[in-house]
Design a protein around this motif. Structure first.
Motif, PDB file in Angstrom:
ATOM      1  N   VAL A   1      57.228  17.001  53.957  1.00 46.60           N
ATOM      2  CA  VAL A   1      57.050  18.360  53.449  1.00 46.60           C
ATOM      3  C   VAL A   1      56.659  18.279  51.979  1.00 46.60           C
ATOM      4  O   VAL A   1      57.491  18.077  51.111  1.00 46.60           O
ATOM      5  N   ASN A   2      55.387  18.408  51.687  1.00 44.97           N
ATOM      6  CA  ASN A   2      54.887  18.305  50.315  1.00 44.97           C
ATOM      7  C   ASN A   2      54.625  19.705  49.778  1.00 44.97           C
ATOM      8  O   ASN A   2      53.631  20.339  50.114  1.00 44.97           O
ATOM      9  N   GLU A   3      55.531  20.189  48.938  1.00 36.80           N
ATOM     10  CA  GLU A   3      55.437  21.565  48.453  1.00 36.80           C
ATOM     11  C   GLU A   3      54.202  21.799  47.590  1.00 36.80           C
ATOM     12  O   GLU A   3      53.603  22.873  47.626  1.00 36.80           O
ATOM     13  N   SER A   4      53.825  20.781  46.807  1.00 33.97           N
ATOM     14  CA  SER A   4      52.647  20.932  45.945  1.00 33.97           C
ATOM     15  C   SER A   4      51.393  21.145  46.781  1.00 33.97           C
ATOM     16  O   SER A   4      50.547  21.972  46.473  1.00 33.97           O
ATOM     17  N   GLU A   5      51.292  20.375  47.868  1.00 35.61           N
ATOM     18  CA  GLU A   5      50.122  20.490  48.749  1.00 35.61           C
ATOM     19  C   GLU A   5      50.120  21.827  49.471  1.00 35.61           C
ATOM     20  O   GLU A   5      49.072  22.465  49.625  1.00 35.61           O
ATOM     21  N   ILE A   6      51.280  22.281  49.904  1.00 31.53           N
ATOM     22  CA  ILE A   6      51.400  23.569  50.593  1.00 31.53           C
ATOM     23  C   ILE A   6      51.012  24.715  49.651  1.00 31.53           C
ATOM     24  O   ILE A   6      50.343  25.663  50.051  1.00 31.53           O
ATOM     25  N   ALA A   7      51.407  24.602  48.386  1.00 33.24           N
ATOM     26  CA  ALA A   7      51.113  25.659  47.413  1.00 33.24           C
ATOM     27  C   ALA A   7      49.620  25.787  47.133  1.00 33.24           C
ATOM     28  O   ALA A   7      49.159  26.825  46.658  1.00 33.24           O
ATOM     29  N   ARG A   8      48.847  24.732  47.443  1.00 33.15           N
ATOM     30  CA  ARG A   8      47.397  24.784  47.218  1.00 33.15           C
ATOM     31  C   ARG A   8      46.654  25.440  48.379  1.00 33.15           C
ATOM     32  O   ARG A   8      45.457  25.705  48.284  1.00 33.15           O
ATOM     33  N   LEU A   9      47.337  25.697  49.488  1.00 35.64           N
ATOM     34  CA  LEU A   9      46.690  26.338  50.632  1.00 35.64           C
ATOM     35  C   LEU A   9      46.354  27.798  50.315  1.00 35.64           C
ATOM     36  O   LEU A   9      47.021  28.433  49.504  1.00 35.64           O
ATOM     37  N   LYS A  10      45.334  28.321  50.979  1.00 40.52           N
ATOM     38  CA  LYS A  10      44.974  29.722  50.810  1.00 40.52           C
ATOM     39  C   LYS A  10      45.919  30.590  51.632  1.00 40.52           C
ATOM     40  O   LYS A  10      46.578  30.113  52.557  1.00 40.52           O
ATOM     41  N   VAL A  11      45.942  31.874  51.302  1.00 40.65           N
ATOM     42  CA  VAL A  11      46.853  32.808  51.959  1.00 40.65           C
ATOM     43  C   VAL A  11      46.638  32.846  53.475  1.00 40.65           C
ATOM     44  O   VAL A  11      47.593  32.802  54.246  1.00 40.65           O
ATOM     45  N   ASP A  12      45.354  32.897  53.923  1.00 50.27           N
ATOM     46  CA  ASP A  12      45.114  32.977  55.366  1.00 50.27           C
ATOM     47  C   ASP A  12      45.519  31.680  56.074  1.00 50.27           C
ATOM     48  O   ASP A  12      45.971  31.702  57.225  1.00 50.27           O
ATOM     49  N   GLU A  13      45.389  30.538  55.358  1.00 50.12           N
ATOM     50  CA  GLU A  13      45.823  29.268  55.942  1.00 50.12           C
ATOM     51  C   GLU A  13      47.339  29.219  56.078  1.00 50.12           C
ATOM     52  O   GLU A  13      47.869  28.732  57.076  1.00 50.12           O
ATOM     53  N   LEU A  14      48.043  29.734  55.071  1.00 45.93           N
ATOM     54  CA  LEU A  14      49.508  29.792  55.135  1.00 45.93           C
ATOM     55  C   LEU A  14      49.961  30.674  56.290  1.00 45.93           C
ATOM     56  O   LEU A  14      50.856  30.302  57.065  1.00 45.93           O
TER      57      LEU A  14
END
Length: 294
Positions: free
Chosen positions: A113-126
């Motif tokens: 679970v890489n929070e930094s990588e997750i935070a770089r995702l776009k809203v629709d991807e999240l």
């Protein structure tokens, strides 16, 4: 025959032609040999995550060079930032910056679970990823809330997995009374890191990243068959490939709508990466485990 130096080792062009390991000593985290071993679609995917565009028509050598350059630029920027922080001599400023922008993974007990990588995702991807994990009510959530929700979902899955129980989601095959024989004999793919066992292998996944990367590598566009929509929802799902010539009956839709429909109908994505002769394959079909007509 190459000459030998005093240590008895051969000297010649071999060491120059095939330099071992990392050829960027000032950037030890950038291993060019390892990058050169990546596949073309993996190189494009990593460049896309770094904001590099225009990779669709680039050959592998160009992609390797572009990724190395992007990583070097990122390393230089990071070093410059650290140097600037130290010149201020303010320990409180360092502490504040470190808290605001924590590096890497902040979940040591869940290394995947890489929070930094997750935070770089776009809203629709999240939202798409959360939907795939069965998390509802994301439509009105802000990005920060979506990030927290996805991290929590991933942590919960990791906790369940480590306790010995199986976790749903993450590309796993959807099962039901009408699972086809194709599912039974296909290799299950649960992440973009999974590789086919051999060329021509039939594969199956429900992972959004795997499906999107596969389609974009072939310049595929998410579409629905015009006239099959109902109640404001997308109808039959397809991809439109330029190599086949644009089909009039296909209407382009967003990735978000495509995946929302894919998940709501509990579909499986059956596909090939390569044909048995090693050439890229565009074969795919959508399979429903709940009804025969998919």
């Amino acid at each position: 025959m190459p000459t030998k130096n005093g240590s008895g080792r051969g000297s010649g062009s071999t060491a120059t032609t095939n330099p071992p390991g990392n050829q960027t000593p000032n950037t030890p985290d950038i291993n060019e040999s390892e990058i050169a071993r990546l596949k073309v679609d993996q190189l494009r995917d990593r460049l896309r995550r770094r904001g590099v565009t225009g990779t669709a028509d680039m050959r592998k050598d160009d992609l390797v060079k572009a990724l190395v350059k992007a990583m070097k630029d990122g390393a230089k920027k990071s070093t410059s930032t650290r140097a600037g922080g130290s010149s201020r001599g303010s320990s409180s400023a360092k502490k504040s910056t470190s808290s605001a922008n924590p590096p890497g993974n902040q979940t040591p007990n869940t290394p995947d679970v890489n929070e930094s990588e997750i935070a770089r995702l776009k809203v629709d991807e999240l939202r798409s990823r959360l939907r795939a994990r069965g998390v509802a009510g994301t439509a009105d959530m802000q990005k920060a809330e979506l990030v927290k929700a996805l991290v929590k979902s991933l942590r919960d899955d990791s906790g369940t997995s480590s306790s010995g129980s199986s976790s749903a989601g993450g590309g796993g095959v959807r099962k039901g009374p009408q699972n086809s024989k194709s599912i039974k004999y296909a290799q299950e793919v649960t992440s973009v890191d999974d590789e086919p066992e051999r060329p021509g292998r039939s594969l199956v996944t429900t992972d959004h990243d795997v499906i999107r990367r596969w389609a974009e590598a072939r310049k595929g566009v998410p579409t629905t068959v015009d006239g099959t929509e109902h109640d404001g929802h997308a109808g039959v799902l397809r991809f439109d490939f330029p190599s086949n010539g644009r089909e009039q009956r296909l209407r382009e839709i967003s990735w978000e709508e495509w995946f929302r429909t894919f998940d709501e109908r509990r579909l499986n994505f059956i596909y090939q990466e390569e044909r048995s002769d090693g050439k890229q394959s565009n074969f795919f079909r959508l399979d429903s485990p709940d009804r025969e007509d998919g």
